[in-house]
Write an enzyme that holds these catalytic residues in place. Structure first.
Site, PDB file in Angstrom:
ATOM      1  N   GLU A  35     -11.302   4.807   7.217  1.00  9.92           N
ATOM      2  CA  GLU A  35     -10.253   5.545   7.617  1.00  9.92           C
ATOM      3  C   GLU A  35     -10.137   7.242   8.012  1.00  9.92           C
ATOM      4  O   GLU A  35     -10.155   8.390   7.681  1.00  9.92           O
ATOM      5  CB  GLU A  35      -9.017   6.126   6.206  1.00  9.92           C
ATOM      6  N   TRP A  51      -0.034  14.537   2.764  1.00  8.69           N
ATOM      7  CA  TRP A  51      -0.625  14.237   4.585  1.00  8.69           C
ATOM      8  C   TRP A  51       0.563  13.076   5.521  1.00  8.69           C
ATOM      9  O   TRP A  51       0.531  13.537   6.441  1.00  8.69           O
ATOM     10  CB  TRP A  51      -1.171  12.511   4.323  1.00  8.69           C
ATOM     11  N   GLN A  58      -9.944   8.823  -5.340  1.00  4.36           N
ATOM     12  CA  GLN A  58      -9.594  10.284  -3.885  1.00  4.36           C
ATOM     13  C   GLN A  58     -10.575  10.929  -2.973  1.00  4.36           C
ATOM     14  O   GLN A  58     -11.159  11.157  -2.154  1.00  4.36           O
ATOM     15  CB  GLN A  58      -8.199  11.146  -4.023  1.00  4.36           C
ATOM     16  N   ASP A  96       1.924   3.752   2.943  1.00  4.36           N
ATOM     17  CA  ASP A  96       0.868   4.671   2.504  1.00  4.36           C
ATOM     18  C   ASP A  96       1.774   5.814   1.590  1.00  4.36           C
ATOM     19  O   ASP A  96       2.086   5.455   0.839  1.00  4.36           O
ATOM     20  CB  ASP A  96       1.079   5.042   3.610  1.00  4.36           C
ATOM     21  N   HIS A 132       0.640  -1.439   0.309  1.00  2.00           N
ATOM     22  CA  HIS A 132       0.377   0.007  -0.412  1.00  2.00           C
ATOM     23  C   HIS A 132       0.566   1.357  -0.022  1.00  2.00           C
ATOM     24  O   HIS A 132       1.901   1.858   1.365  1.00  2.00           O
ATOM     25  CB  HIS A 132      -0.869  -0.003   1.537  1.00  2.00           C
ATOM     26  N   HIS A 146       1.211   5.209  -2.382  1.00  2.00           N
ATOM     27  CA  HIS A 146       1.272   6.472  -3.102  1.00  2.00           C
ATOM     28  C   HIS A 146       1.852   7.184  -3.786  1.00  2.00           C
ATOM     29  O   HIS A 146       1.919   7.872  -3.414  1.00  2.00           O
ATOM     30  CB  HIS A 146      -0.034   7.051  -2.227  1.00  2.00           C
ATOM     31  N   HIS A 196     -10.160   1.431   0.306  1.00  2.00           N
ATOM     32  CA  HIS A 196      -9.651   2.347   1.748  1.00  2.00           C
ATOM     33  C   HIS A 196     -10.979   2.901   2.195  1.00  2.00           C
ATOM     34  O   HIS A 196     -11.815   3.062   1.830  1.00  2.00           O
ATOM     35  CB  HIS A 196      -9.016   4.171   0.925  1.00  2.00           C
TER      36      HIS A 196
HETATM   37 FE   FE2 Z   1      -4.061   5.395   1.232  1.00  2.00          FE
END
Ligand code: FE2
Length: 419
Positions: free
Chosen positions: A209, A311, A148, A305, A53, A55, A206
């Site tokens: 979360e 983020w 997203q 991630d 996982h 991005h 996802h």
């Molecule tokens: Fe994620």
């Protein structure tokens, strides 16, 4: 004659050392005759690390176009929606390609990347599909169509998901807790499963979360997995709301995840800094219930991630860093836990990705990682460098051991941080 002989390897959970032979890219029984011999002297040897996982499309954009001042998820989403405007195929390929090299240096050879498809031109996805072609056999890259901004809450979201599948993703994603209503969240999960079934793809959503204990879409995923007979092909990522569910509900949910044969990816780096942002003290840590999931027989693995994006400003693509953080936030500090944490970045993640032929065994690919540490516990404690990474018998990354000296008693003494 062997191409390569590795002596004194310590495999995961083994107390004895062993020798490993390599011929024509495969692991074979050791023989004394070898073109090259490397003495590992008790170093830990694992199969390739697996990143389930990440991005890659957003990686290395931290501070661009502006820094995330609060560090919150929502400021991050706002910044990313600005950054997406200027995205180009070359921009994505350059950043993602750089992180893939970092990952390979850490021993990662299999990567699943979510890719934001809320872009009418699908630039990030086109870039990563090109990159997937270009890396060839160097690493294996799986791509997830990740909406997203939502499937039903973003203009044209359903159409973009379908176009992403047609372009060539490996996995269908979703973000039900971000849809406008509970009902749209449920519909988005059903949409993702239907799309995956139609095209014979896997699902990785996802899911939940958030710290909102009313966010309960993982149960919908479990029901769909059971209804559609998709055991082993479905992953719920993040599931941080599980931290906040009441215990009776969490117990029932976890048993249903086990019954459904689902995988769970926990992302301890991002979620350590993103969750609990609305709490007054005591502040929740917002990680999913890793120990309870594992006890129930659910396959749990660890994702990195973000890598330096709006983020999460830290990270270098090393799964061991994520495992180290989970050891703390997940109370995984028992004697058996280092080996379990290593499972979560190797064999468990390989199961979630559906990798075939993965693992260290005679006749299998000579793909492995040599750590600059003797055991899983020491590798974790020291975040040990990867001395050597082999892929099908070829050295694809190597790191010179660091040498540290301290001035002591009028001279210099080496320090190796081993007891
Ligand atoms: Fe994620």
């Amino acid at each position: 004659m062997l191409d390569l002989l590795l002596t004194g390897a310590r495999l995961p959970r083994a107390s004895d050392l062993c020798d490993l032979g390599v011929r024509e890219g495969r692991l074979v029984a050791p023989e004394p005759d070898a073109r090259q011999v490397i003495h590992l002297e008790g170093a830990l040897v694992t199969p390739p690390l697996v990143e389930p996982h990440v991005h890659l499309d957003a990686a290395l954009t931290v501070g661009d176009p502006r820094p995330n001042r609060s560090g919150s998820l929502f400021e991050g989403i706002a910044i990313w929606s600005e950054r997406v405007q200027g995205l180009t195929v070359e921009d994505v390929k350059r950043r993602a390609g750089r992180v893939l090299r970092w990952q390979l240096a850490h021993g990662v050879q299999h990567v699943r990347s979510h890719v934001d498809v809320c872009d009418p031109e699908l630039r990030a996805l086109r870039a990563l599909i090109e990159l997937r072609e270009e890396i060839g056999d160097r690493m294996e890259l799986q791509l997830v169509a990740f909406p997203q901004q939502g499937i039903f809450s973003f203009d044209g979201g359903q159409d973009l998901m379908r176009r992403a599948v047609e372009l060539g993703v490996d996995v269908v994603g979703g973000i039900p807790h971000y849809e406008l209503t509970r009902e749209l969240g449920v519909r988005s999960v059903e949409f993702a499963f239907a799309l995956a079934v139609e095209h014979g793809l896997r699902v990785d959503i996802h899911c939940d979360e958030t710290d909102d204990d009313h966010s309960r879409f993982v149960e919908v995923m479990a029901a769909e997995t059971i209804r559609l007979g998709m055991a082993g092909r479905v992953t719920a990522s993040h599931t941080t709301a599980m931290h906040s569910y009441n215990n009776a509900y969490a117990d029932r949910l976890i048993r249903n995840l086990a019954r459904a044969g689902m995988h769970v990816v926990t992302n301890p780096l991002d979620n350590a800094v993103l969750q609990g942002r609305f709490d007054a003290y005591p502040v929740r840590r917002g990680h999913t219930r890793v120990r309870e999931l594992m006890s129930a027989g659910v396959n749990v693995c660890i994702g990195h991630d973000s890598v330096m994006d709006p983020w999460y400003p830290f990270g270098c693509g090393d799964p061991l860093q994520a495992a180290f953080v989970l050891a703390h936030h997940g109370h995984l500090s028992g004697a058996e836990d280092p080996a379990r944490l290593f499972d979560m970045i190797t064999v468990n993640a390989a199961r979630a990705l559906g990798l075939e032929g993965y693992g260290l065994r005679e006749g299998g690919p000579a793909s492995l990682v040599v750590f600059d540490a003797p055991t899983e516990a020491e590798a974790l404690r020291l975040l040990a460098r990867r001395r050597l990474v082999l892929r099908r018998g070829e050295v694809v990354a190597r790191t010179e051991p660091a040498r540290t000296l301290v001035a002591w008693d009028g001279g210099e003494e080496p320090v190796d941080f081993l007891p």
